[in-house]
Design a protein around this motif. Structure first.
Motif, PDB file in Angstrom:
ATOM      1  N   LYS A   1      24.497  88.177  26.541  1.00 28.80           N
ATOM      2  CA  LYS A   1      24.997  88.135  27.954  1.00 28.80           C
ATOM      3  C   LYS A   1      23.927  87.339  28.754  1.00 28.80           C
ATOM      4  N   LYS A   2      24.429  86.733  29.869  1.00 27.73           N
ATOM      5  CA  LYS A   2      23.464  86.135  30.809  1.00 27.73           C
ATOM      6  C   LYS A   2      24.050  86.829  32.151  1.00 27.73           C
ATOM      7  N   TRP A   3      22.571  87.672  32.837  1.00 20.90           N
ATOM      8  CA  TRP A   3      23.088  88.446  34.044  1.00 20.90           C
ATOM      9  C   TRP A   3      22.366  87.698  35.276  1.00 20.90           C
ATOM     10  N   LEU A   4      22.880  87.499  36.239  1.00 22.99           N
ATOM     11  CA  LEU A   4      22.475  87.108  37.644  1.00 22.99           C
ATOM     12  C   LEU A   4      22.497  88.344  38.281  1.00 22.99           C
ATOM     13  N   PHE A   5      21.266  88.713  38.978  1.00 20.17           N
ATOM     14  CA  PHE A   5      21.215  90.044  39.548  1.00 20.17           C
ATOM     15  C   PHE A   5      20.751  89.695  41.258  1.00 20.17           C
ATOM     16  N   PHE A   6      21.177  90.265  42.056  1.00 21.25           N
ATOM     17  CA  PHE A   6      20.790  90.106  43.433  1.00 21.25           C
ATOM     18  C   PHE A   6      20.392  91.440  44.047  1.00 21.25           C
ATOM     19  N   PRO A   7      19.164  91.697  44.868  1.00 20.97           N
ATOM     20  CA  PRO A   7      19.050  93.071  45.202  1.00 20.97           C
ATOM     21  C   PRO A   7      19.981  93.255  46.414  1.00 20.97           C
ATOM     22  N   PRO A   8      20.098  94.616  46.638  1.00 15.49           N
ATOM     23  CA  PRO A   8      21.044  94.987  47.705  1.00 15.49           C
ATOM     24  C   PRO A   8      20.661  94.339  49.018  1.00 15.49           C
ATOM     25  N   GLY A   9      21.572  93.862  49.739  1.00 16.42           N
ATOM     26  CA  GLY A   9      21.203  92.960  51.104  1.00 16.42           C
ATOM     27  C   GLY A   9      21.267  91.672  50.723  1.00 16.42           C
ATOM     28  N   GLN A  10      20.793  90.996  49.764  1.00 16.13           N
ATOM     29  CA  GLN A  10      20.736  89.667  49.372  1.00 16.13           C
ATOM     30  C   GLN A  10      21.925  88.944  49.468  1.00 16.13           C
ATOM     31  N   GLU A  11      23.009  89.752  49.277  1.00 14.90           N
ATOM     32  CA  GLU A  11      24.489  88.912  49.027  1.00 14.90           C
ATOM     33  C   GLU A  11      24.831  88.740  50.475  1.00 14.90           C
ATOM     34  N   GLU A  12      24.113  89.130  51.485  1.00 15.39           N
ATOM     35  CA  GLU A  12      24.676  88.765  52.820  1.00 15.39           C
ATOM     36  C   GLU A  12      24.248  87.421  53.114  1.00 15.39           C
ATOM     37  N   ALA A  13      23.302  86.681  52.606  1.00 17.50           N
ATOM     38  CA  ALA A  13      23.269  85.350  52.643  1.00 17.50           C
ATOM     39  C   ALA A  13      23.958  84.372  51.660  1.00 17.50           C
ATOM     40  N   LEU A  14      24.735  84.913  50.995  1.00 22.34           N
ATOM     41  CA  LEU A  14      25.808  84.306  50.141  1.00 22.34           C
ATOM     42  C   LEU A  14      27.086  84.235  50.840  1.00 22.34           C
ATOM     43  N   ARG A  15      27.333  84.780  51.805  1.00 18.48           N
ATOM     44  CA  ARG A  15      28.517  84.759  52.595  1.00 18.48           C
ATOM     45  C   ARG A  15      29.027  83.433  53.118  1.00 18.48           C
ATOM     46  N   ASP A  16      30.255  83.086  53.008  1.00 17.43           N
ATOM     47  CA  ASP A  16      30.803  81.730  53.547  1.00 17.43           C
ATOM     48  C   ASP A  16      30.825  81.944  55.167  1.00 17.43           C
ATOM     49  N   CYS A  17      31.433  80.995  55.684  1.00 15.55           N
ATOM     50  CA  CYS A  17      31.545  80.996  57.015  1.00 15.55           C
ATOM     51  C   CYS A  17      32.702  81.775  57.721  1.00 15.55           C
ATOM     52  N   HIS A  18      33.461  82.432  56.697  1.00 14.30           N
ATOM     53  CA  HIS A  18      34.300  83.304  57.270  1.00 14.30           C
ATOM     54  C   HIS A  18      34.073  84.698  56.749  1.00 14.30           C
ATOM     55  N   GLY A  19      32.733  84.986  56.250  1.00 11.47           N
ATOM     56  CA  GLY A  19      32.210  86.213  56.208  1.00 11.47           C
ATOM     57  C   GLY A  19      32.685  86.833  54.576  1.00 11.47           C
ATOM     58  N   SER A  20      33.265  85.806  53.756  1.00 12.58           N
ATOM     59  CA  SER A  20      33.502  86.278  52.506  1.00 12.58           C
ATOM     60  C   SER A  20      32.386  86.015  51.357  1.00 12.58           C
ATOM     61  N   LEU A  21      32.569  87.183  50.361  1.00 14.35           N
ATOM     62  CA  LEU A  21      31.336  86.810  49.490  1.00 14.35           C
ATOM     63  C   LEU A  21      31.685  85.886  48.372  1.00 14.35           C
ATOM     64  N   PRO A  22      31.023  85.267  47.714  1.00 12.90           N
ATOM     65  CA  PRO A  22      31.278  84.295  46.704  1.00 12.90           C
ATOM     66  C   PRO A  22      32.085  85.039  45.594  1.00 12.90           C
ATOM     67  N   TYR A  23      32.923  84.235  45.013  1.00 12.71           N
ATOM     68  CA  TYR A  23      33.512  84.558  43.796  1.00 12.71           C
ATOM     69  C   TYR A  23      32.585  84.215  42.434  1.00 12.71           C
ATOM     70  N   ASP A  24      32.146  83.184  42.609  1.00  8.79           N
ATOM     71  CA  ASP A  24      31.266  82.513  41.605  1.00  8.79           C
ATOM     72  C   ASP A  24      29.817  81.963  42.213  1.00  8.79           C
ATOM     73  N   VAL A  25      28.666  82.572  41.979  1.00 10.71           N
ATOM     74  CA  VAL A  25      27.505  82.060  42.569  1.00 10.71           C
ATOM     75  C   VAL A  25      26.941  81.062  42.142  1.00 10.71           C
ATOM     76  N   THR A  26      27.537  80.566  40.905  1.00  9.38           N
ATOM     77  CA  THR A  26      27.372  79.155  40.370  1.00  9.38           C
ATOM     78  C   THR A  26      27.818  78.142  40.630  1.00  9.38           C
ATOM     79  N   SER A  27      29.110  78.324  41.697  1.00  6.27           N
ATOM     80  CA  SER A  27      29.712  77.068  41.853  1.00  6.27           C
ATOM     81  C   SER A  27      29.165  76.151  42.812  1.00  6.27           C
ATOM     82  N   PRO A  28      29.120  74.786  42.764  1.00  7.34           N
ATOM     83  CA  PRO A  28      28.497  73.951  43.491  1.00  7.34           C
ATOM     84  C   PRO A  28      29.123  74.117  45.065  1.00  7.34           C
TER      85      PRO A  28
END
Ligand SMILES: O=C(O)CCC(=O)C(=O)O
Ligand SMILES: [Fe+2]
Length: 426
Positions: A210-237
């Motif tokens: 398996k390939k794992w992609l890990f984000f430490p707690p809090g780092q997901e905040e920078a991945l939110r979109d302009c509506h405040g939602s977290l991504p579904y796929d962090v590898t998406s263009p």
């Protein structure tokens, strides 16, 4: 747990001073690899990974003796479909469609393992493609569905993960568990998420990688979109679109781990992650909560309740039982509400109070079914007391009818605090 590790762990939480565990601090630059079972103790795990809330990978030596690694896998390292069919072919398993996004997960259907395996073979023969889409067997409760005798030596719980209150609670009630099997061909994957209740998880590859992609707690905040939602796929263009993801420039790349066959990944509490199967892969995964992430679970439940309350805010004044309804909604969305959380604390607390009540030597001699012993029980009551003290003062918990709870929350808190005082110097 030994006396020294307990003192170390208690000091860790005193230093945190009620702050949430696992959030702050410098993100690690890599994920540690633990090679040798013989030289890596429970105390080592607590100090280096569980308390700092850092991921790690255990080598395949840690699972060498598991029956599943022998019987579920061919000599070439592929799933032994013939064996699996014979043993579990008629068992109905949950299957997710990785190609379809519903909110932040995939729709699930149920089918006999036999049908899933025939899909799997077809998909692989078709060059990892099928008109049925990309199907992933997820969250199969193999342990719940098997007798202890039948389960045999499929796996042996590593001591590092044995302070597991979620499964201890569900086993005591005999209704459910958080022990799963995942299986799927290359290309199956789990979307970006943090685990249920901010639990830890451990995940052992029986075969495949398996390939794992890990984000430490809090780092997901920078991945939110302009509506405040977290991504579904962090590898998406889509993430590269700065209008859609305006905070992305503040994000750091994830920690990436390739987990080989036989290796076990420890997923810390509140770390977001995304997981891709690189081969035909079967894994055993457990979610677990204990004294180290209990406060995170309680924090998460408060957030969940606030989210429900916001959702149904407009009925607050017109609905006489509004607070009660919020608890009902919370239970159906999150699987647990404040009343059930209290029940969880109570079951876990009473078992530890029993161990401590028998005195350190008696408990150690009898081993009372709590394998980690007296010092672990003493540490646990300290964590339970701290969290319960917060629960009983929460205004929404105070609205819950606790008149039939035995013991009542205040009484249980008093018992825990007495136990803490009595064991401080032991
Ligand atoms: O293996 C997977 O697909 C997901 C595993 C996971 O998310 C976990 O163990 O927490
Ligand atoms: Fe997960």
């Amino acid at each position: 747990m030994d006396r020294d590790t307990r003192a170390f762990a208690e000091q860790h939480f005193r230093d945190l001073g009620g702050q949430l565990y696992g959030g702050g601090g410098q993100a690690p630059s890599g994920v540690a690899f633990i090679k040798e079972p013989a030289t890596f103790s429970y105390a080592d795990f607590v100090k280096a990974f569980l308390l700092p809330n850092r991921p790690c990978v255990f080598s395949s030596a840690f699972t060498e003796n598991w029956g599943s690694r022998r019987r579920w896998v061919t000599p070439e390292g592929k799933p032994d479909f013939e064996y699996l069919l014979k043993k579990y072919g008629d068992v109905v398993v949950p299957v997710a469609n990785c190609g379809v996004q519903e909110y932040n997960s995939n729709p699930k259907e149920h089918m006999p393992l036999r049908e899933y395996i025939s899909y799997w073979l077809e998909y692989v023969q078709g060059g990892c493609s099928s008109p049925r889409g990309c199907l992933y067997l997820k969250d199969w409760h193999l342990c719940r569905d098997s007798s202890a005798e039948d389960l045999g030596d499929v796996f042996t719980l590593p001591v590092y993960f044995s302070s597991d209150w979620l499964n201890e609670f569900w086993d005591a009630l005999d209704v459910d568990d958080y022990r799963f099997v995942y299986a799927g061909p290359p290309g199956t994957w789990s979307p970006f998420h943090a685990d249920i209740f901010r639990s830890f998880s451990w995940s052992a590859n029986i075969c495949g990688r398996k390939k794992w992609l890990f984000f430490p707690p809090g780092q997901e905040e920078a991945l939110r979109d302009c509506h405040g939602s977290l991504p579904y796929d962090v590898t998406s263009p889509k993430l590269l679109d700065t209008r859609l993801h305006p905070m992305l420039q503040h994000s750091s790349p994830p920690l990436e781990v390739t987990q080989e066959a036989g290796e076990v990944v420890f997923v810390p509490s509140g770390w977001h992650h995304q997981v891709h199967n690189l081969d035909d892969t079967i894994s055993i995964n457990h979610n677990w909560v204990n004294g180290c992430n209990l406060a995170n679970m309680w924090h998460f439940l408060q957030q969940e309740l606030r989210a429900v309350q916001q959702e149904v805010h407009e009925w607050r004044d017109s609905m006489p039982d509004w607070h009660h309804h919020c608890q009902v909604i919370m239970r159906s969305c999150s699987g647990i509400n404040f009343e059930e959380f209290y029940h969880f604390l109570k079951v876990i607390a009473e078992r530890r109070l029993l161990v401590l009540g028998q005195g350190s030597e008696a408990a150690q001699e009898e081993n009372i079914g709590l394998g980690l012993g007296f010092q672990q029980a003493a540490f646990d009551v300290g964590r339970l007391a701290e969290v319960l003290a917060s629960v009983v003062t929460h205004p929404d918990f105070q609205r819950v009818d606790t008149s039939t709870f035995s013991p009542g929350p205040e009484e249980l808190l008093r018992q825990l605090q007495d136990a803490v005082a009595a064991t401080t110097t032991l």
